[in-house]
Design a protein around this motif. Structure first.
Motif, short mmCIF file in Angstrom:
data_model
loop_
_atom_site.label_atom_id
_atom_site.label_comp_id
_atom_site.label_asym_id
_atom_site.label_seq_id
_atom_site.Cartn_x
_atom_site.Cartn_y
_atom_site.Cartn_z
N LYS A 164 -9.98 -0.04 6.53
CA LYS A 164 -9.82 -0.63 7.85
C LYS A 164 -11.16 -0.86 8.53
O LYS A 164 -11.26 -1.65 9.47
CB LYS A 164 -8.94 0.28 8.71
N ASP A 165 -12.20 -0.12 8.07
CA ASP A 165 -13.54 -0.30 8.64
C ASP A 165 -14.27 -1.50 8.04
O ASP A 165 -15.43 -1.75 8.36
CB ASP A 165 -14.37 0.96 8.44
N GLY A 166 -13.61 -2.23 7.14
CA GLY A 166 -14.22 -3.41 6.54
C GLY A 166 -15.08 -3.11 5.33
O GLY A 166 -15.63 -4.03 4.71
N VAL A 167 -15.20 -1.85 4.93
CA VAL A 167 -16.02 -1.47 3.78
C VAL A 167 -15.17 -1.55 2.51
O VAL A 167 -14.01 -1.10 2.50
CB VAL A 167 -16.59 -0.05 3.94
N LYS B 81 -23.43 -2.89 9.31
CA LYS B 81 -22.34 -3.24 8.42
C LYS B 81 -22.63 -2.77 7.00
O LYS B 81 -23.71 -3.04 6.45
CB LYS B 81 -22.09 -4.75 8.42
N ARG C 14 -23.35 3.57 9.45
CA ARG C 14 -22.14 3.37 10.25
C ARG C 14 -22.33 3.89 11.67
O ARG C 14 -21.80 3.31 12.63
CB ARG C 14 -20.96 4.10 9.58
N GLY D 182 -23.81 1.26 13.81
CA GLY D 182 -23.13 -0.02 13.83
C GLY D 182 -23.64 -1.02 12.81
O GLY D 182 -23.48 -2.23 12.99
N TRP E 56 -23.21 7.13 6.12
CA TRP E 56 -22.83 7.67 7.43
C TRP E 56 -23.81 7.28 8.53
O TRP E 56 -23.40 6.94 9.64
CB TRP E 56 -22.74 9.19 7.34
N GLN F 192 -25.44 -6.81 13.23
CA GLN F 192 -24.95 -5.72 12.37
C GLN F 192 -25.82 -5.51 11.13
O GLN F 192 -25.55 -4.63 10.32
CB GLN F 192 -23.51 -6.01 11.92
#
Length: 445
Positions: free
Chosen positions: A54-57, A36, A31, A34, A28, A87
């Protein structure tokens, strides 16, 4: 469920919850800045299931459910280019990196408070802190059977569990502290417990026993169970006989029988009063002497603890400061214990590994939700304190490197960091070896 499988189950639950939520704290915070995150996994080893959000994780469930991990983008060789470079954790400000590293232990601290709060609201079954018997130091300093402990050094102790921690804390420190008690006749008075008078060489693990305070619920009823053939008791007692006095001294618990027998001369003839089927009877016999042992040849009918006799519970509002206060005190006790690992052998004997953790987890779960929540709180707090140790590989080691970087104005050289990592790994392996050694030794005892 068998003890083995029960212990294994609750070990998985404990580590699965606490370690995964620890990693969630890192996740958390990363994220939020910002940074990655490549993967968040519940469990270790080969992933059994993955899904890219959708967050790329990439979210994963792995086959070894003893915690989890978070894979954060870093750039140790300084080879990334934009937009990935900005990132990476490596290129974030020091304060943001520090927050990411501290977020895991902070999550464990918050969990400790939460678990304790829920425990207090649900209500923890326990024993009233009534003294069943006194010996040695406690007897010398005026404590009496029937005393109810009210406070220790000014802190209220509504249950025996609440009394145990301050007794251990002040005992290890060899303090002299006031103890407020309510006597058997209802009088409230104050006594002193001078732990500096404990016998020389008393280990941390033996502090409570050495005080001579025996909780009432530890007193096994003085009821005869086993009668050994060929001993003085063989033709005298029967299973179910309840011993009421020896030589005119009242017997309240089974351990007092042995105390009375050992205190007498070898050729002494005991007058033992007992009750059989509601009928009072008297027997006279001599103990059988074998070396330093005095044997009459009986065993207790039961060694099981009695049911809890009180429930310690608070309202949701009152439980908030109580949970915070207990977290602070438990944190101090844990830090003190960690510090003592490097100075006393008795503290090192208390280092526990997965076998002991599994056993205690199973025992706590068998006592109910409140006791298991308290166990989770203690484990979560321990994870926080251990991870904040300034040892490379741990979160505290990363924070130490950041502090050195802030003072020097530049990061440590790779060779110096490698040496630190090696020393940290060595220390961790040694502590793990000590924990497994203590676990195995405990099984053999």
């Amino acid at each position: 469920m068998s003890t083995f499988f029960g212990s294994l189950l609750w070990l998985v639950v404990t580590l699965g919850v606490l370690v995964t939520l620890h990693e969630l704290g890192h996740f958390w915070m990363a994220r939020a800045f910002g940074i990655k995150v490549n993967r968040f996994s519940w469990g270790f080893g080969k992933p059994l299931w993955t899904r890219r959000g959708k967050d790329g994780v990439e979210y994963a469930i792995a086959g070894i459910p003893l915690g989890g991990y978070v894979a954060i983008l870093e750039d140790p060789d300084n080879t990334l280019v934009e937009p990935m470079r900005s990132q990476a954790l490596t290129h974030k400000p020091k304060w943001q990196r520090a927050c990411v590293f501290a977020a895991g232990p902070l999550m464990n601290l918050l969990l400790c408070v939460l678990f304790l709060w829920v425990m207090l609201v649900v209500g923890r079954p326990d024993y009233t802190p009534v003294v069943g018997d006194v010996r040695g130091l406690a007897a010398e300093q005026g404590f009496k059977p029937g005393d109810t402990l009210l406070s220790i050094d000014g802190d209220a102790v509504p249950t025996w569990n609440d009394a145990l921690m301050p007794i251990l804390r002040h005992g290890v420190a060899r303090d002299r502290v006031p103890v407020e008690v309510r006597t058997a006749d209802g009088t409230v008075t104050q006594r002193q417990m001078d732990f500096s008078a404990l016998p020389a060489g008393t280990s941390d693990a033996d502090v409570f026993a050495a005080t001579g305070l025996l909780p009432k619920h530890w007193l096994i009823p003085p009821v005869v169970g086993e009668v050994q053939a060929g001993t003085p008791a063989a033709n005298v007692f029967k299973r179910g006989d309840q011993i009421t006095s020896i030589d005119g001294k009242a017997i309240r618990g089974y351990p007092e029988i042995g105390t009375a027998i050992r205190a007498a001369a070898p050729e002494h003839t005991f007058e033992i009063n007992f009750v059989r089927d509601g009928q009072p009877l008297t027997a006279r016999l001599k103990a059988q002497v074998s070396g330093s042992s005095h044997i009459i040849g009986i065993g207790p009918a039961s060694t099981e603890s009695p049911p809890f006799d009180t429930v310690y519970a608070l309202s949701p509002l009152a439980a908030v400061p109580a949970a915070l206060k207990e977290t602070v005190q438990l944190g101090r006790d844990t830090v003190t214990l960690v510090m003592r690992l490097f100075s006393t052998s008795s503290a090192r004997e208390g280092v526990s590994g997965p076998i002991t953790i599994a056993r205690v987890a199973n025992e706590s779960a068998s006592q109910g939700l409140a006791w298991f929540l308290r166990f989770l709180a203690l484990m979560s707090l321990s994870l926080a304190v251990i991870n904040l140790m300034p040892v490379p590989f741990l979160d505290g080691g990363h924070l130490l490197y950041l502090a050195i970087e802030a003072v020097r104005g530049r990061p440590l050289e790779p060779n110096a960091m490698m040496v630190g990592q090696l020393l940290g790994a060595t220390l961790i392996v040694c502590l793990m070896g000590l924990a497994f050694y203590n676990d195995i030794l405990g099984l053999l005892r």
